[in-house]
Design an enzyme around this catalytic site. Sequence first.
Site, PDB file in Angstrom:
ATOM      1  N   HIS A  24       0.812  -1.231   0.000  1.00 45.18           N
ATOM      2  CA  HIS A  24       0.000   0.000   0.000  1.00 45.18           C
ATOM      3  C   HIS A  24       0.847   1.284   0.000  1.00 45.18           C
ATOM      4  O   HIS A  24       0.702   2.182   0.813  1.00 45.18           O
ATOM      5  CB  HIS A  24      -1.117   0.001   1.048  1.00 45.18           C
ATOM      6  CG  HIS A  24      -0.747  -0.142   2.501  1.00 45.18           C
ATOM      7  ND1 HIS A  24       0.227   0.598   3.114  1.00 45.18           N
ATOM      8  CD2 HIS A  24      -1.267  -0.940   3.475  1.00 45.18           C
ATOM      9  CE1 HIS A  24       0.282   0.278   4.392  1.00 45.18           C
ATOM     10  NE2 HIS A  24      -0.601  -0.659   4.638  1.00 45.18           N
ATOM     11  N   HIS A  78      -5.592  -8.350  14.626  1.00 42.91           N
ATOM     12  CA  HIS A  78      -5.638  -7.126  13.810  1.00 42.91           C
ATOM     13  C   HIS A  78      -6.406  -7.448  12.530  1.00 42.91           C
ATOM     14  O   HIS A  78      -6.147  -8.470  11.891  1.00 42.91           O
ATOM     15  CB  HIS A  78      -4.197  -6.720  13.517  1.00 42.91           C
ATOM     16  CG  HIS A  78      -4.014  -5.547  12.622  1.00 42.91           C
ATOM     17  ND1 HIS A  78      -4.875  -4.488  12.583  1.00 42.91           N
ATOM     18  CD2 HIS A  78      -3.025  -5.253  11.729  1.00 42.91           C
ATOM     19  CE1 HIS A  78      -4.423  -3.600  11.712  1.00 42.91           C
ATOM     20  NE2 HIS A  78      -3.309  -4.049  11.173  1.00 42.91           N
ATOM     21  N   GLU A  80      -6.540  -5.882   9.572  1.00 45.89           N
ATOM     22  CA  GLU A  80      -6.067  -5.495   8.232  1.00 45.89           C
ATOM     23  C   GLU A  80      -5.919  -6.769   7.389  1.00 45.89           C
ATOM     24  O   GLU A  80      -5.555  -7.837   7.875  1.00 45.89           O
ATOM     25  CB  GLU A  80      -4.754  -4.697   8.309  1.00 45.89           C
ATOM     26  CG  GLU A  80      -4.494  -3.966   7.007  1.00 45.89           C
ATOM     27  CD  GLU A  80      -3.461  -2.822   7.107  1.00 45.89           C
ATOM     28  OE1 GLU A  80      -2.849  -2.632   8.171  1.00 45.89           O
ATOM     29  OE2 GLU A  80      -3.291  -2.129   6.083  1.00 45.89           O
ATOM     30  N   ASP A  82      -3.961  -8.133   5.291  1.00 50.72           N
ATOM     31  CA  ASP A  82      -2.782  -8.999   5.177  1.00 50.72           C
ATOM     32  C   ASP A  82      -2.797 -10.090   6.248  1.00 50.72           C
ATOM     33  O   ASP A  82      -2.089 -11.086   6.129  1.00 50.72           O
ATOM     34  CB  ASP A  82      -1.469  -8.195   5.194  1.00 50.72           C
ATOM     35  CG  ASP A  82      -1.373  -7.174   6.307  1.00 50.72           C
ATOM     36  OD1 ASP A  82      -2.418  -6.699   6.780  1.00 50.72           O
ATOM     37  OD2 ASP A  82      -0.246  -6.839   6.706  1.00 50.72           O
ATOM     38  N   HIS A 142      -1.415  -0.437  15.068  1.00 54.31           N
ATOM     39  CA  HIS A 142      -1.588   0.872  14.472  1.00 54.31           C
ATOM     40  C   HIS A 142      -3.030   1.114  13.999  1.00 54.31           C
ATOM     41  O   HIS A 142      -3.296   2.133  13.344  1.00 54.31           O
ATOM     42  CB  HIS A 142      -0.616   1.031  13.299  1.00 54.31           C
ATOM     43  CG  HIS A 142      -0.934   0.140  12.112  1.00 54.31           C
ATOM     44  ND1 HIS A 142      -1.189   0.658  10.862  1.00 54.31           N
ATOM     45  CD2 HIS A 142      -1.105  -1.194  11.978  1.00 54.31           C
ATOM     46  CE1 HIS A 142      -1.446  -0.316  10.009  1.00 54.31           C
ATOM     47  NE2 HIS A 142      -1.412  -1.442  10.661  1.00 54.31           N
ATOM     48  N   ASP A 161       1.475  -6.171  14.190  1.00 53.88           N
ATOM     49  CA  ASP A 161       2.397  -5.372  13.368  1.00 53.88           C
ATOM     50  C   ASP A 161       3.566  -4.774  14.166  1.00 53.88           C
ATOM     51  O   ASP A 161       4.626  -4.502  13.594  1.00 53.88           O
ATOM     52  CB  ASP A 161       1.636  -4.228  12.689  1.00 53.88           C
ATOM     53  CG  ASP A 161       0.801  -4.697  11.509  1.00 53.88           C
ATOM     54  OD1 ASP A 161       1.111  -5.759  10.945  1.00 53.88           O
ATOM     55  OD2 ASP A 161      -0.159  -4.002  11.151  1.00 53.88           O
ATOM     56  N   TYR A 189      10.168   0.184   8.700  1.00 53.47           N
ATOM     57  CA  TYR A 189       8.808  -0.225   9.066  1.00 53.47           C
ATOM     58  C   TYR A 189       8.218   0.766  10.072  1.00 53.47           C
ATOM     59  O   TYR A 189       7.082   1.226   9.926  1.00 53.47           O
ATOM     60  CB  TYR A 189       8.874  -1.628   9.662  1.00 53.47           C
ATOM     61  CG  TYR A 189       7.540  -2.277   9.875  1.00 53.47           C
ATOM     62  CD1 TYR A 189       6.997  -3.110   8.906  1.00 53.47           C
ATOM     63  CD2 TYR A 189       6.817  -2.066  11.039  1.00 53.47           C
ATOM     64  CE1 TYR A 189       5.765  -3.711   9.093  1.00 53.47           C
ATOM     65  CE2 TYR A 189       5.596  -2.662  11.237  1.00 53.47           C
ATOM     66  CZ  TYR A 189       5.067  -3.489  10.267  1.00 53.47           C
ATOM     67  OH  TYR A 189       3.858  -4.078  10.446  1.00 53.47           O
ATOM     68  N   HIS A 220       5.085  -9.606  10.898  1.00 48.46           N
ATOM     69  CA  HIS A 220       5.896  -9.489   9.675  1.00 48.46           C
ATOM     70  C   HIS A 220       7.370  -9.656  10.035  1.00 48.46           C
ATOM     71  O   HIS A 220       7.826  -9.120  11.055  1.00 48.46           O
ATOM     72  CB  HIS A 220       5.741  -8.113   9.027  1.00 48.46           C
ATOM     73  CG  HIS A 220       4.359  -7.797   8.554  1.00 48.46           C
ATOM     74  ND1 HIS A 220       3.801  -8.377   7.436  1.00 48.46           N
ATOM     75  CD2 HIS A 220       3.419  -6.940   9.039  1.00 48.46           C
ATOM     76  CE1 HIS A 220       2.583  -7.884   7.255  1.00 48.46           C
ATOM     77  NE2 HIS A 220       2.324  -7.024   8.220  1.00 48.46           N
TER      78      HIS A 220
END
Length: 394
Positions: A24, A78, A80, A82, A142, A161, A189, A220
């Site tokens: 992104h 989370h 998101e 991914d 986040h 994250d 990051y 990650h």
Amino acid sequence: MEAVQVTDGIYWVGAIDWNIRNFHGYSTSRGSTYNAYLITGEKNILIDTVKRPFFEEMVGRIRSVIDPQKIDIIVSNHTEMDHSSSLPLMQELTGATVLASRMGVEGLRLHFPRLRTEMVKDGQEIKLGTKTLKFIDTPMLHWPDSMFTYVEEDKVLFSMDAFGQHYATTKRFDDEVDQDVLYQEAAKYYANIILLFNSQVERTIQKAKDIDIRIIATSHGVIWRKNLGKIFELYSQWSSSRTKEKAVVVYDTMWNSTRIMAEEIAEGIASEGVEVRVMKLGETDRSEVMREVLDSRAVVIGSPTLNNNLFPSVADMIYYLRGLRPTNRIGAVFGSYGWAGGAVKMAQDLLKGSGLDLPLEPYQVRFIPQEEERRKCREFGRTIGQKIKEKSVA
Ligand code: FEO
């Protein structure tokens, strides 16, 4: 595909995305990983999933340990995509309920209306077989839904994250990889994903200090099992904007005038004994610039005027910077124009919403900087260097 043991009964069952180069808008030159974890025992628990194209890879890794249908519970730290986009397929395969924070449940329902979810509260503990899972809300680290999951018996923190890196590697642990690359990627990051949420990082680090952590299993990159103290210290440094006597000069150019200015300004800054990094947009991606901004005390931005406007790559950089709000740093603007100016004023006005302090009037040159204007650029740079040295550090 095989699982990798993290500790007794806990396995990494994620996926390696060797080819992703744009996450992104963040340039991921070293690819990334989507980390999911399997906790086995009387109850089998899956912590997060992977991006949907990697679902089969995750299932294969789980299958190397247990039959995936034996998973009893899924935890979503989370929402998101991914990490969450394989949840519907995983629930279909296992029948397991998905546990998430209050905001997580809200987010998951809006992503996947048919997903069966259950809310867990901040601080709540649940005993699943021999394992005790504690859920710790980390709102805005986040996203509002973000939470950590901590396994008390093994002292493993699943940090989603936070503490991550976009770093594809066959190695799974921090002590197995090139240390320079690891910390470069952790810094990049932070600068591109976490920087906006500095105050939440501080609060989370305080919360984490009360927990005995042996392993940080991020969502990650590699898992922290050796240098936990170092990554905590770096997060504390980055979140409190402890910068160096360093400036990043970022610019783009049409016919080299702004380039000449950038290099003269950099020389002026350096003449004050301040470290300086010059980066030309187009050749350098905005997320690389942000990594340099992370430990810089000044961000100096240069643009030519194109069609009475900011040069597009510089406008892009400024908007990106505004989103990430690097506070407690100096900003300065310079640029060149031919028949009608406009870029430097636009840049200065836009930077007012970036969190940067703007103590200097912008400096601009018409057409090509001559000897006197080059001298003024060096002087402009020297003034920036002096302001950097005067600025108190958090
Ligand atoms: Fe890795 Fe915020 O998702």
